[in-house]
Design a protein around this motif. Sequence first.
Motif, PDB file in Angstrom:
ATOM      1  N   MET A 164     -38.279   4.744 -53.759  1.00  0.00           N
ATOM      2  CA  MET A 164     -37.309   3.657 -53.689  1.00  0.00           C
ATOM      3  C   MET A 164     -35.940   4.195 -53.307  1.00  0.00           C
ATOM      4  SD  MET A 164     -38.376   1.554 -57.168  1.00  0.00           S
ATOM      5  CE  MET A 164     -38.377   3.019 -58.224  1.00  0.00           C
ATOM      6  N   PRO A 165     -35.418   3.871 -52.118  1.00  0.00           N
ATOM      7  CA  PRO A 165     -34.039   4.236 -51.810  1.00  0.00           C
ATOM      8  C   PRO A 165     -33.087   3.608 -52.826  1.00  0.00           C
ATOM      9  CG  PRO A 165     -35.183   3.553 -49.823  1.00  0.00           C
ATOM     10  CD  PRO A 165     -36.079   3.216 -50.979  1.00  0.00           C
TER      11      PRO A 165
ATOM     12  N   ARG B  45     -36.971  -8.295 -50.107  1.00  0.00           N
ATOM     13  CA  ARG B  45     -38.138  -7.682 -50.732  1.00  0.00           C
ATOM     14  C   ARG B  45     -37.815  -7.284 -52.176  1.00  0.00           C
ATOM     15  NH1 ARG B  45     -42.397  -6.872 -47.984  1.00  0.00           N
ATOM     16  NH2 ARG B  45     -43.042  -5.199 -49.387  1.00  0.00           N
ATOM     17  N   PRO B  46     -38.770  -6.705 -52.901  1.00  0.00           N
ATOM     18  CA  PRO B  46     -38.513  -6.392 -54.311  1.00  0.00           C
ATOM     19  C   PRO B  46     -37.339  -5.439 -54.529  1.00  0.00           C
ATOM     20  CG  PRO B  46     -40.872  -6.346 -53.870  1.00  0.00           C
ATOM     21  CD  PRO B  46     -40.188  -6.479 -52.542  1.00  0.00           C
ATOM     22  N   ILE B  47     -36.670  -5.654 -55.651  1.00  0.00           N
ATOM     23  CA  ILE B  47     -35.599  -4.780 -56.128  1.00  0.00           C
ATOM     24  C   ILE B  47     -35.905  -4.403 -57.572  1.00  0.00           C
ATOM     25  CG2 ILE B  47     -33.153  -4.582 -56.734  1.00  0.00           C
ATOM     26  CD1 ILE B  47     -32.509  -6.532 -54.490  1.00  0.00           C
ATOM     27  N   LEU B  48     -35.860  -3.127 -57.872  1.00  0.00           N
ATOM     28  CA  LEU B  48     -35.908  -2.634 -59.244  1.00  0.00           C
ATOM     29  C   LEU B  48     -34.478  -2.324 -59.666  1.00  0.00           C
ATOM     30  CD1 LEU B  48     -38.326  -0.080 -60.861  1.00  0.00           C
ATOM     31  CD2 LEU B  48     -35.866   0.333 -60.986  1.00  0.00           C
ATOM     32  N   THR B  49     -34.097  -2.756 -60.858  1.00  0.00           N
ATOM     33  CA  THR B  49     -32.791  -2.394 -61.384  1.00  0.00           C
ATOM     34  C   THR B  49     -32.967  -1.504 -62.603  1.00  0.00           C
ATOM     35  OG1 THR B  49     -32.775  -4.506 -62.573  1.00  0.00           O
ATOM     36  CG2 THR B  49     -31.474  -4.373 -60.555  1.00  0.00           C
ATOM     37  N   ASP B  50     -32.187  -0.415 -62.656  1.00  0.00           N
ATOM     38  CA  ASP B  50     -32.214   0.397 -63.868  1.00  0.00           C
ATOM     39  C   ASP B  50     -31.438  -0.328 -64.960  1.00  0.00           C
ATOM     40  OD1 ASP B  50     -29.544   0.797 -63.237  1.00  0.00           O
ATOM     41  OD2 ASP B  50     -29.823   2.854 -62.571  1.00  0.00           O
TER      42      ASP B  50
ATOM     43  N   LEU C 262     -29.305 -11.878 -64.312  1.00  0.00           N
ATOM     44  CA  LEU C 262     -28.269 -12.456 -63.459  1.00  0.00           C
ATOM     45  C   LEU C 262     -28.300 -11.853 -62.060  1.00  0.00           C
ATOM     46  CD1 LEU C 262     -25.379 -12.537 -66.083  1.00  0.00           C
ATOM     47  CD2 LEU C 262     -26.486 -14.539 -65.058  1.00  0.00           C
ATOM     48  N   LEU C 263     -28.648 -10.589 -61.970  1.00  0.00           N
ATOM     49  CA  LEU C 263     -28.770  -9.938 -60.659  1.00  0.00           C
ATOM     50  C   LEU C 263     -29.984 -10.447 -59.894  1.00  0.00           C
ATOM     51  CD1 LEU C 263     -27.929  -6.228 -61.615  1.00  0.00           C
ATOM     52  CD2 LEU C 263     -26.398  -7.909 -60.572  1.00  0.00           C
ATOM     53  N   GLY C 264     -30.981 -10.964 -60.614  1.00  0.00           N
ATOM     54  CA  GLY C 264     -32.209 -11.432 -59.982  1.00  0.00           C
ATOM     55  C   GLY C 264     -33.216 -10.334 -59.745  1.00  0.00           C
ATOM     56  N   SER C 265     -33.201  -9.309 -60.605  1.00  0.00           N
ATOM     57  CA  SER C 265     -34.097  -8.161 -60.451  1.00  0.00           C
ATOM     58  C   SER C 265     -35.565  -8.573 -60.487  1.00  0.00           C
ATOM     59  CB  SER C 265     -33.817  -7.160 -61.573  1.00  0.00           C
ATOM     60  OG  SER C 265     -34.775  -6.126 -61.582  1.00  0.00           O
ATOM     61  N   ASP C 266     -36.379  -7.902 -59.675  1.00  0.00           N
ATOM     62  CA  ASP C 266     -37.826  -8.115 -59.690  1.00  0.00           C
ATOM     63  C   ASP C 266     -38.511  -7.217 -60.716  1.00  0.00           C
ATOM     64  OD1 ASP C 266     -38.174  -9.974 -57.284  1.00  0.00           O
ATOM     65  OD2 ASP C 266     -37.032  -8.313 -56.431  1.00  0.00           O
TER      66      ASP C 266
ATOM     67  N   ARG D  39     -35.719  -1.257 -44.367  1.00  0.00           N
ATOM     68  CA  ARG D  39     -37.088  -1.760 -44.240  1.00  0.00           C
ATOM     69  C   ARG D  39     -37.770  -1.126 -43.031  1.00  0.00           C
ATOM     70  NH1 ARG D  39     -41.778  -2.811 -46.215  1.00  0.00           N
ATOM     71  NH2 ARG D  39     -42.905  -4.537 -45.236  1.00  0.00           N
ATOM     72  N   GLY D  40     -37.017  -0.934 -41.950  1.00  0.00           N
ATOM     73  CA  GLY D  40     -37.591  -0.394 -40.727  1.00  0.00           C
ATOM     74  C   GLY D  40     -38.122   1.016 -40.864  1.00  0.00           C
ATOM     75  N   ILE D  41     -37.538   1.806 -41.765  1.00  0.00           N
ATOM     76  CA  ILE D  41     -38.042   3.177 -41.944  1.00  0.00           C
ATOM     77  C   ILE D  41     -39.188   3.222 -42.955  1.00  0.00           C
ATOM     78  CG2 ILE D  41     -35.994   4.418 -41.143  1.00  0.00           C
ATOM     79  CD1 ILE D  41     -36.570   4.163 -44.831  1.00  0.00           C
ATOM     80  N   GLY D  42     -39.593   2.053 -43.482  1.00  0.00           N
ATOM     81  CA  GLY D  42     -40.809   1.997 -44.290  1.00  0.00           C
ATOM     82  C   GLY D  42     -40.644   1.706 -45.766  1.00  0.00           C
ATOM     83  N   ALA D  43     -39.432   1.433 -46.238  1.00  0.00           N
ATOM     84  CA  ALA D  43     -39.234   1.172 -47.664  1.00  0.00           C
ATOM     85  C   ALA D  43     -39.732  -0.217 -48.033  1.00  0.00           C
ATOM     86  CB  ALA D  43     -37.761   1.317 -48.023  1.00  0.00           C
ATOM     87  N   ASP D  44     -40.507  -0.305 -49.098  1.00  0.00           N
ATOM     88  CA  ASP D  44     -41.017  -1.588 -49.596  1.00  0.00           C
ATOM     89  C   ASP D  44     -40.152  -2.162 -50.700  1.00  0.00           C
ATOM     90  OD1 ASP D  44     -43.252  -1.410 -47.924  1.00  0.00           O
ATOM     91  OD2 ASP D  44     -44.451  -0.372 -49.449  1.00  0.00           O
ATOM     92  N   ILE D  45     -39.347  -1.316 -51.346  1.00  0.00           N
ATOM     93  CA  ILE D  45     -38.560  -1.701 -52.517  1.00  0.00           C
ATOM     94  C   ILE D  45     -37.349  -0.795 -52.584  1.00  0.00           C
ATOM     95  CG2 ILE D  45     -40.054  -0.196 -53.930  1.00  0.00           C
ATOM     96  CD1 ILE D  45     -39.437  -1.985 -56.339  1.00  0.00           C
ATOM     97  N   ILE D  46     -36.240  -1.323 -53.097  1.00  0.00           N
ATOM     98  CA  ILE D  46     -35.059  -0.504 -53.321  1.00  0.00           C
ATOM     99  C   ILE D  46     -34.629  -0.635 -54.778  1.00  0.00           C
ATOM    100  CG2 ILE D  46     -34.265  -0.659 -50.931  1.00  0.00           C
ATOM    101  CD1 ILE D  46     -32.174  -2.721 -51.909  1.00  0.00           C
TER     102      ILE D  46
END
Length: 376
Positions: free
Chosen positions: A36-37, A90-95, A139-143, A53-60
């Motif tokens: 995840m970038p 696309r999906p986002i993970l938040t720490d 509130l951020l809308g994290s997936d 996304r173009g370099i292949g990342a599915d999630i950030i």
Amino acid sequence: MTDRPRFQFSVAATDGAARTGTISMRRGDIRTPAFMPVGTAGTVKGMKPADVRGIGADIILGNTYHLMLRPGAERMARLGGLHGFMRWERPILTDSGGYQVMSLSDLAKITEDGVAFKSHLDGSRHMITPERSMEIQRLLGSDIVMAFDECTPFPATRDRAASSMERSMRWAKRSRDGFDSGVDHAAGAALFGIQQGSMEEDLRRQSSQALLDIGFDGYAVGGLAVGEGQDEMFRVLDFAVDMLPTDKPRYLMGVGKPDDIVGAVERGIDMFDCVLPTRSGRNGQAFTWDGPINIRNAKFAEDLAPIDPESPIAPWSRAYLHHLVKSGEMLGAMLMTEHNLWFYQQLMAELRAAIAEGRLKAFADGFRARYKGNKA
């Protein structure tokens, strides 16, 4: 989007402890092992979302601590959430914000309730509790939401590691309750728990059991890549990963170097994040199959070869990149970042293919021999 699963993990193939599979979520599929970038402040530095996304990342990954301070979680919600704000659908993970609170803020004070701290931006005072962390991520809308935990410092005495882990497990239960209270968000998002216990096998086992008793969609291995060195990290992973369920994704937080990732995949890790490819790119370091190179090195001043002929920045020579970076030109940092993130995604693709084809050991051994042989 609504006819897709909230969260589903399937393993397509295994090779030893390693697995390749897919996490399916409402905003799209995540191929595993995945890197995840890091988009700390709502942006992967130097990259447009479409190019990520173009370099292949599915999630950030987005950072709760930084975004709660600027622009603010409530403001982000008023602006439609992080996805729409930064134009990443696309999906986002938040720490959870816990690591940054304890490492970046001035005079952070940990209590049973949470962590009180001063902003590194303006000195303003704030408090994060497990409940507030869940609220901010909502509130951020994290997936994929991360439970709020205390990242045990390294080195730590056994007593310190035990008390830190035990507090994190109490916070994990409060995180679960806080996440579930946001019914609308929880219906479309996932929550991961974080294993702690420093370098101690029995503490890691206690932590894992506590997390399993609570129940999470995925499980992270926390408290590594904090200065212990690769050999010690792998020693801990050799026992820590097996303590986590096989039917849930396993995430190694904050890792790392390409050879760290390969070794962790061999031990059963499915997800990674790290600022290294972007930070290194901004500082003139490029990752290659032959090891990292410092593009500032004088030997590249007249080198007309690309960093990698398959890289999206292949049209620009090493000589041009050397010139840009030495001149402090913005384009140099942008191109180097794009290359590094592409390289990491290529590495993940090669790992997935090697696992699927039952040749991971050969790939990993060959990668290490080639990668560590370069001294540029």
